[in-house]
Design a protein around this motif. Structure first.
Motif, PDB file in Angstrom:
ATOM      1  N   THR A  35       0.858  -1.176   0.000  1.00 10.13           N
ATOM      2  CA  THR A  35       0.000   0.000   0.000  1.00 10.13           C
ATOM      3  C   THR A  35       0.901   1.234   0.000  1.00 10.13           C
ATOM      4  O   THR A  35       2.122   1.111  -0.057  1.00 10.13           O
ATOM      5  CB  THR A  35      -0.918   0.041   1.236  1.00 10.13           C
ATOM      6  OG1 THR A  35      -0.119   0.236   2.407  1.00 10.13           O
ATOM      7  CG2 THR A  35      -1.706  -1.249   1.371  1.00 10.13           C
ATOM      8  N   PHE A  36       0.312   2.425   0.105  1.00  7.40           N
ATOM      9  CA  PHE A  36       1.156   3.600   0.345  1.00  7.40           C
ATOM     10  C   PHE A  36       0.834   4.169   1.720  1.00  7.40           C
ATOM     11  O   PHE A  36      -0.039   3.669   2.441  1.00  7.40           O
ATOM     12  CB  PHE A  36       1.063   4.621  -0.781  1.00  7.40           C
ATOM     13  CG  PHE A  36      -0.187   5.464  -0.899  1.00  7.40           C
ATOM     14  CD1 PHE A  36      -1.125   5.557   0.110  1.00  7.40           C
ATOM     15  CD2 PHE A  36      -0.407   6.210  -2.048  1.00  7.40           C
ATOM     16  CE1 PHE A  36      -2.251   6.363   0.000  1.00  7.40           C
ATOM     17  CE2 PHE A  36      -1.529   7.024  -2.183  1.00  7.40           C
ATOM     18  CZ  PHE A  36      -2.452   7.090  -1.159  1.00  7.40           C
ATOM     19  N   ASP A  37       1.566   5.199   2.107  1.00  2.00           N
ATOM     20  CA  ASP A  37       1.375   5.830   3.407  1.00  2.00           C
ATOM     21  C   ASP A  37       1.192   7.329   3.192  1.00  2.00           C
ATOM     22  O   ASP A  37       2.142   8.117   3.307  1.00  2.00           O
ATOM     23  CB  ASP A  37       2.571   5.550   4.316  1.00  2.00           C
ATOM     24  CG  ASP A  37       2.371   6.104   5.719  1.00  2.00           C
ATOM     25  OD1 ASP A  37       1.203   6.206   6.148  1.00  2.00           O
ATOM     26  OD2 ASP A  37       3.366   6.443   6.385  1.00  2.00           O
ATOM     27  N   HIS A  38      -0.035   7.713   2.851  1.00  5.66           N
ATOM     28  CA  HIS A  38      -0.397   9.123   2.713  1.00  5.66           C
ATOM     29  C   HIS A  38      -1.761   9.333   3.354  1.00  5.66           C
ATOM     30  O   HIS A  38      -2.543   8.390   3.526  1.00  5.66           O
ATOM     31  CB  HIS A  38      -0.448   9.533   1.238  1.00  5.66           C
ATOM     32  CG  HIS A  38       0.888   9.652   0.600  1.00  5.66           C
ATOM     33  ND1 HIS A  38       1.729  10.728   0.809  1.00  5.66           N
ATOM     34  CD2 HIS A  38       1.557   8.809  -0.223  1.00  5.66           C
ATOM     35  CE1 HIS A  38       2.850  10.554   0.129  1.00  5.66           C
ATOM     36  NE2 HIS A  38       2.770   9.385  -0.506  1.00  5.66           N
ATOM     37  N   ALA A  63      -6.150 -10.437   7.191  1.00  7.18           N
ATOM     38  CA  ALA A  63      -7.037 -10.987   6.157  1.00  7.18           C
ATOM     39  C   ALA A  63      -6.305 -11.921   5.205  1.00  7.18           C
ATOM     40  O   ALA A  63      -6.943 -12.531   4.336  1.00  7.18           O
ATOM     41  CB  ALA A  63      -7.683  -9.850   5.371  1.00  7.18           C
ATOM     42  N   THR A  64      -4.990 -12.044   5.331  1.00  4.43           N
ATOM     43  CA  THR A  64      -4.188 -12.881   4.439  1.00  4.43           C
ATOM     44  C   THR A  64      -3.341 -13.835   5.265  1.00  4.43           C
ATOM     45  O   THR A  64      -3.151 -13.656   6.469  1.00  4.43           O
ATOM     46  CB  THR A  64      -3.272 -12.008   3.555  1.00  4.43           C
ATOM     47  OG1 THR A  64      -2.471 -11.141   4.386  1.00  4.43           O
ATOM     48  CG2 THR A  64      -4.090 -11.155   2.592  1.00  4.43           C
ATOM     49  N   ARG A  65      -2.797 -14.842   4.593  1.00  4.63           N
ATOM     50  CA  ARG A  65      -1.991 -15.832   5.308  1.00  4.63           C
ATOM     51  C   ARG A  65      -0.598 -16.004   4.718  1.00  4.63           C
ATOM     52  O   ARG A  65       0.308 -16.471   5.387  1.00  4.63           O
ATOM     53  CB  ARG A  65      -2.703 -17.191   5.282  1.00  4.63           C
ATOM     54  CG  ARG A  65      -3.000 -17.664   3.878  1.00  4.63           C
ATOM     55  CD  ARG A  65      -3.662 -19.018   3.791  1.00  4.63           C
ATOM     56  NE  ARG A  65      -4.036 -19.338   2.410  1.00  4.63           N
ATOM     57  CZ  ARG A  65      -3.179 -19.706   1.467  1.00  4.63           C
ATOM     58  NH1 ARG A  65      -1.891 -19.805   1.757  1.00  4.63           N
ATOM     59  NH2 ARG A  65      -3.595 -19.970   0.249  1.00  4.63           N
ATOM     60  N   ARG A  66      -0.422 -15.624   3.434  1.00  9.60           N
ATOM     61  CA  ARG A  66       0.814 -15.954   2.725  1.00  9.60           C
ATOM     62  C   ARG A  66       1.594 -14.735   2.260  1.00  9.60           C
ATOM     63  O   ARG A  66       2.827 -14.711   2.337  1.00  9.60           O
ATOM     64  CB  ARG A  66       0.469 -16.816   1.496  1.00  9.60           C
ATOM     65  CG  ARG A  66       1.647 -17.223   0.639  1.00  9.60           C
ATOM     66  CD  ARG A  66       1.182 -17.857  -0.669  1.00  9.60           C
ATOM     67  NE  ARG A  66       0.391 -16.945  -1.498  1.00  9.60           N
ATOM     68  CZ  ARG A  66       0.926 -16.019  -2.318  1.00  9.60           C
ATOM     69  NH1 ARG A  66       2.232 -15.893  -2.422  1.00  9.60           N
ATOM     70  NH2 ARG A  66       0.137 -15.237  -3.035  1.00  9.60           N
ATOM     71  N   LEU A  67       0.909 -13.744   1.752  1.00 11.54           N
ATOM     72  CA  LEU A  67       1.577 -12.592   1.141  1.00 11.54           C
ATOM     73  C   LEU A  67       2.463 -11.845   2.126  1.00 11.54           C
ATOM     74  O   LEU A  67       2.065 -11.570   3.260  1.00 11.54           O
ATOM     75  CB  LEU A  67       0.531 -11.599   0.609  1.00 11.54           C
ATOM     76  CG  LEU A  67      -0.283 -11.994  -0.612  1.00 11.54           C
ATOM     77  CD1 LEU A  67      -1.474 -11.052  -0.766  1.00 11.54           C
ATOM     78  CD2 LEU A  67       0.591 -11.960  -1.867  1.00 11.54           C
ATOM     79  N   ARG A  68       3.668 -11.512   1.675  1.00 14.21           N
ATOM     80  CA  ARG A  68       4.435 -10.517   2.404  1.00 14.21           C
ATOM     81  C   ARG A  68       3.784  -9.159   2.122  1.00 14.21           C
ATOM     82  O   ARG A  68       3.074  -8.978   1.115  1.00 14.21           O
ATOM     83  CB  ARG A  68       5.901 -10.540   1.973  1.00 14.21           C
ATOM     84  CG  ARG A  68       6.581 -11.862   2.338  1.00 14.21           C
ATOM     85  CD  ARG A  68       8.082 -11.800   2.134  1.00 14.21           C
ATOM     86  NE  ARG A  68       8.698 -10.821   3.012  1.00 14.21           N
ATOM     87  CZ  ARG A  68       8.968 -11.027   4.307  1.00 14.21           C
ATOM     88  NH1 ARG A  68       8.654 -12.174   4.887  1.00 14.21           N
ATOM     89  NH2 ARG A  68       9.547 -10.088   5.026  1.00 14.21           N
ATOM     90  N   LEU A  69       4.019  -8.182   2.997  1.00 13.52           N
ATOM     91  CA  LEU A  69       3.281  -6.942   2.852  1.00 13.52           C
ATOM     92  C   LEU A  69       4.046  -5.759   3.426  1.00 13.52           C
ATOM     93  O   LEU A  69       4.868  -5.914   4.327  1.00 13.52           O
ATOM     94  CB  LEU A  69       1.907  -7.054   3.509  1.00 13.52           C
ATOM     95  CG  LEU A  69       1.795  -7.198   5.021  1.00 13.52           C
ATOM     96  CD1 LEU A  69       0.347  -6.947   5.460  1.00 13.52           C
ATOM     97  CD2 LEU A  69       2.200  -8.596   5.492  1.00 13.52           C
ATOM     98  N   GLY A  70       3.794  -4.576   2.837  1.00 15.05           N
ATOM     99  CA  GLY A  70       4.476  -3.387   3.319  1.00 15.05           C
ATOM    100  C   GLY A  70       3.915  -2.122   2.706  1.00 15.05           C
ATOM    101  O   GLY A  70       3.000  -2.159   1.879  1.00 15.05           O
ATOM    102  N   THR A  71       4.461  -0.988   3.107  1.00 12.12           N
ATOM    103  CA  THR A  71       4.094   0.307   2.543  1.00 12.12           C
ATOM    104  C   THR A  71       5.207   0.787   1.618  1.00 12.12           C
ATOM    105  O   THR A  71       6.386   0.669   1.934  1.00 12.12           O
ATOM    106  CB  THR A  71       3.875   1.375   3.633  1.00 12.12           C
ATOM    107  OG1 THR A  71       5.063   1.505   4.416  1.00 12.12           O
ATOM    108  CG2 THR A  71       2.722   1.001   4.539  1.00 12.12           C
ATOM    109  N   LEU A  72       4.830   1.345   0.495  1.00 11.18           N
ATOM    110  CA  LEU A  72       5.763   1.965  -0.451  1.00 11.18           C
ATOM    111  C   LEU A  72       5.383   3.436  -0.588  1.00 11.18           C
ATOM    112  O   LEU A  72       4.552   3.790  -1.388  1.00 11.18           O
ATOM    113  CB  LEU A  72       5.695   1.291  -1.819  1.00 11.18           C
ATOM    114  CG  LEU A  72       6.464  -0.004  -2.009  1.00 11.18           C
ATOM    115  CD1 LEU A  72       6.218  -0.590  -3.391  1.00 11.18           C
ATOM    116  CD2 LEU A  72       7.945   0.210  -1.807  1.00 11.18           C
ATOM    117  N   VAL A  73       6.028   4.280   0.156  1.00 11.97           N
ATOM    118  CA  VAL A  73       6.781   4.035   1.361  1.00 11.97           C
ATOM    119  C   VAL A  73       6.242   4.959   2.449  1.00 11.97           C
ATOM    120  O   VAL A  73       5.489   5.880   2.174  1.00 11.97           O
ATOM    121  CB  VAL A  73       8.299   4.303   1.174  1.00 11.97           C
ATOM    122  CG1 VAL A  73       8.952   3.266   0.315  1.00 11.97           C
ATOM    123  CG2 VAL A  73       8.569   5.712   0.690  1.00 11.97           C
ATOM    124  N   THR A  74       6.669   4.737   3.682  1.00 10.94           N
ATOM    125  CA  THR A  74       6.272   5.592   4.793  1.00 10.94           C
ATOM    126  C   THR A  74       7.180   6.812   4.866  1.00 10.94           C
ATOM    127  O   THR A  74       8.404   6.674   4.988  1.00 10.94           O
ATOM    128  CB  THR A  74       6.347   4.802   6.114  1.00 10.94           C
ATOM    129  OG1 THR A  74       5.200   3.965   6.212  1.00 10.94           O
ATOM    130  CG2 THR A  74       6.400   5.708   7.320  1.00 10.94           C
TER     131      THR A  74
END
Length: 283
Positions: A35-38, A63-74
């Motif tokens: 996601t983003f961080d705004h 809500a997920t079990r497998r995906l790695r996840l992060g913000t682009l960018v904080t």
């Protein structure tokens, strides 16, 4: 080359974005979601709807079990890095070690000014960002952190419990500036995100990053190289694959497909089929 996707939580609904993530979690082509961080929508009507990034990301982790996840960018100026470090550790635990820590110096003058959050000059932004990198790494990896900088001061600071990824979740730094950003990537990051541009521009920045790694004796192969791949409303999968192939030829490791809002999960299977048929994907 590996693939991921990005849904910025702007000009969309929570239910639509959630449906995309849940379906993508079952499609092994996608290794991660971003996601983003705004606080305001960007590159569109800034008065539109925008969900807060870290709250949204935490819900998506559940809500997920497998995906790695992060913000682009904080943007590092939005939160004190000690507060952010606690958020990072908690979400790394909640996600069972799937978090990627995407950070940058910050740039959005409109929302910063509206909220009274100091952004500062370009030099101040990067001076603050470098201090924040050190504070984050300390709090995420050490028992206590003491730091005496211009922007941040910590004394025997603790951050417990820490997350399962050791010494800390992978740090992704976004941006292409050759004077400050790429040297900081070489020193602190495990992942560099090229926000966008031609394959030739990517190759030049890649070489600058490699040179900055050489300056400090680091192997540039330790750093994942990623870039955004836009998928617009026209759903031109063929053009996206062409763009991905051109970047792969210059050494791109991870293509992050930006799914333009409004978000529709129906794009995922045709996108995955196009990637499979291209032969670009590696494990």
């Amino acid at each position: 080359m590996r693939f991921a996707f990005k849904t910025s939580p702007q000009n969309t609904t929570w239910q639509h974005m959630l449906e995309v993530w849940r379906q993508a979690d079952d499609i092994d082509i996608f290794e991660s979601g971003w996601t983003f961080d705004h606080f305001y929508p960007i590159f569109s009507d800034s008065t539109g709807p925008c969900l807060e990034g870290w709250t949204t990301l935490t819900a998506l982790a559940q809500a997920t079990r497998r995906l790695r996840l992060g913000t682009l960018v904080t943007g590092i100026h939005y939160r004190h890095p000690a507060v952010l470090a606690n958020m990072v550790a908690a979400l790394d635990i909640i996600s069972d070690g799937r978090l990627e820590l995407g950070i940058g110096a910050g740039w959005n003058e409109e929302e910063s000014g509206a909220y009274g959050i100091e952004l500062g000059s370009l030099k101040e932004r990067f001076d603050r960002f470098e201090e924040a990198c050190q504070v984050l790494i300390g709090l995420l990896s050490e028992e206590t952190t003491t730091f005496d900088g211009k922007f941040y001061q910590l004394k025997d600071a603790r951050n417990e419990p820490k997350g399962p990824q050791r010494p800390h979740p992978p740090i992704c730094i976004g941006g292409s500036g050759e004077k400050r950003t790429l040297p900081l990537v070489a020193r602190y990051a495990q992942h560099w995100n090229f926000a966008g541009g031609t394959p030739e521009e990517f190759a030049r920045k890649r070489d600058v990053l490699a040179a900055r790694c050489a300056d400090i004796g680091r192997d540039p192969k330790e750093i994942t190289l990623s870039a955004h791949l836009g998928l617009g409303e026209d759903r031109n999968y063929g053009q996206l694959i062409e763009n991905a192939a051109a970047l792969q030829a210059e050494g791109l490791d991870l293509g992050i497909v930006y799914l333009a809002p409004p978000h529709e999960s129906a794009v995922l299977e045709p996108l995955a089929d196009a990637i499979r048929s291209s032969g670009l994907q590696t494990t």
